[in-house]
Design an enzyme around this catalytic site. Structure first.
Site, PDB file in Angstrom:
ATOM      1  N   GLY A  25      -1.941   2.540   4.980  1.00  0.00           N
ATOM      2  CA  GLY A  25      -2.469   0.604   5.037  1.00  0.00           C
ATOM      3  C   GLY A  25      -1.390  -0.124   6.182  1.00  0.00           C
TER       4      GLY A  25
ATOM      5  N   HIS B  14      -6.440  -6.991   0.143  1.00  0.00           N
ATOM      6  CA  HIS B  14      -6.945  -5.360   0.169  1.00  0.00           C
ATOM      7  C   HIS B  14      -6.082  -5.132  -1.612  1.00  0.00           C
ATOM      8  CE1 HIS B  14      -6.617  -5.475   4.229  1.00  0.00           C
ATOM      9  NE2 HIS B  14      -7.563  -4.826   4.080  1.00  0.00           N
TER      10      HIS B  14
ATOM     11  N   ASP C  72      -2.856 -10.778  -1.758  1.00  0.00           N
ATOM     12  CA  ASP C  72      -3.398 -10.525  -0.208  1.00  0.00           C
ATOM     13  C   ASP C  72      -5.186  -9.837  -1.064  1.00  0.00           C
ATOM     14  OD1 ASP C  72      -3.182  -8.963   1.985  1.00  0.00           O
ATOM     15  OD2 ASP C  72      -3.583  -7.013   1.346  1.00  0.00           O
TER      16      ASP C  72
ATOM     17  N   HIS D 115       0.686  -1.265  -0.701  1.00  0.00           N
ATOM     18  CA  HIS D 115      -0.032  -0.286  -0.099  1.00  0.00           C
ATOM     19  C   HIS D 115       1.118   1.486   0.075  1.00  0.00           C
ATOM     20  CE1 HIS D 115      -3.201  -2.388   0.515  1.00  0.00           C
ATOM     21  NE2 HIS D 115      -3.209  -2.791   1.816  1.00  0.00           N
TER      22      HIS D 115
END
Lengths: 89, 143
Positions: free
Chosen positions: B44, B73, B71, B36
């Site tokens: 994050g 995310h 992941d 991120h």
């Protein structure tokens, strides 16, 4: 990244015997030069500066928590353990 | 903080070097994957984007790199870094819809030279192993 995760990773690697099939390397510490290959110099300088500060404002703003400190130590311990295990093999 | 970032990033760069020099076929950094982090900001729980730096290291040797992100995310930092280039294809499987970081729509494909070199597979929560595997394989083989 939470410390519990690296602990879990370590246990899985050991219990599945994965370390027997791997070479384990100790990483070098990335330099400023390497990190600024993507990040801006200002940002890296900022990260470096907050490492040494206990400015609560900054701590509130970012999610820089004391667990990072524990995490750092944990990672070292795990690395050393892995190397020891590896050598024993 | 700096020390943690240096270790995590250094390990990923070392992994890239091992692969570039053909000393390893597979290299893993168990503490890496801070996908991120952006050029100018942390996000994050990610501070320094070791993946981007690792890919840049690989690009010194290899012409093209495929980045696969599994992941939950969306891998926004890496996608953003290579959004405009066709030398790196980013493929991310993630949960989408009212979920951090909110990016990674199926319509985000890259721009300019990088058009069609960013692939997003947004999913709703609750997918099981079999279905995930089916989606993963079908998308990967299509690419």
């Amino acid at each position: 990244m939470k410390p519990i995760r690296i602990k879990m990773a370590h246990q899985l690697i050991v219990n599945y015997g994965l370390y027997r099939k791997m070479n384990i390397y100790e990483p070098h510490l990335a330099t400023f030069n390497e990190m600024t290959g993507f990040h801006s110099l200002d940002y890296i300088n900022y990260i470096d500066s907050i490492s040494n500060k206990s400015d609560t404002n900054i701590v509130k703003q970012c999610i820089i928590i004391y667990t990072l400190f524990i995490y750092n130590n944990l990672i070292k311990i795990i690395l050393v353990r892995l190397i020891v295990l590896f050598l024993q093999e | 903080m700096m020390n943690f970032s240096q270790m995590s990033t250094g390990a990923t760069i070392d992994c890239a070097r091992l692969i570039s020099s053909m000393d390893a076929d597979i290299a893993i950094n168990w503490s890496g994957g801070l996908h991120h982090a952006k050029k100018l900001e942390a996000s994050g729980f990610c501070y320094v984007n070791d993946i981007v730096l690792g890919i840049l290291e690989l690009l010194k040797t290899f012409n093209r790199v495929l980045y696969i992100d599994v992941d939950v995310h969306h891998g926004d930092g890496v996608e953003e870094a290579f959004f405009l280039t066709n030398r790196v294809m980013t493929l991310s499987y993630h949960r989408y819809g009212d979920f951090f970081p909110g990016t990674g729509s199926i319509t985000d494909l890259g721009e300019g030279d990088g058009k069609y070199y960013a692939v997003n597979v947004p999913m709703k929560k609750g997918i099981d192993d079999d279905n995930y595997l089916r989606v993963f394989k079908s998308v990967k083989y299509t690419l």
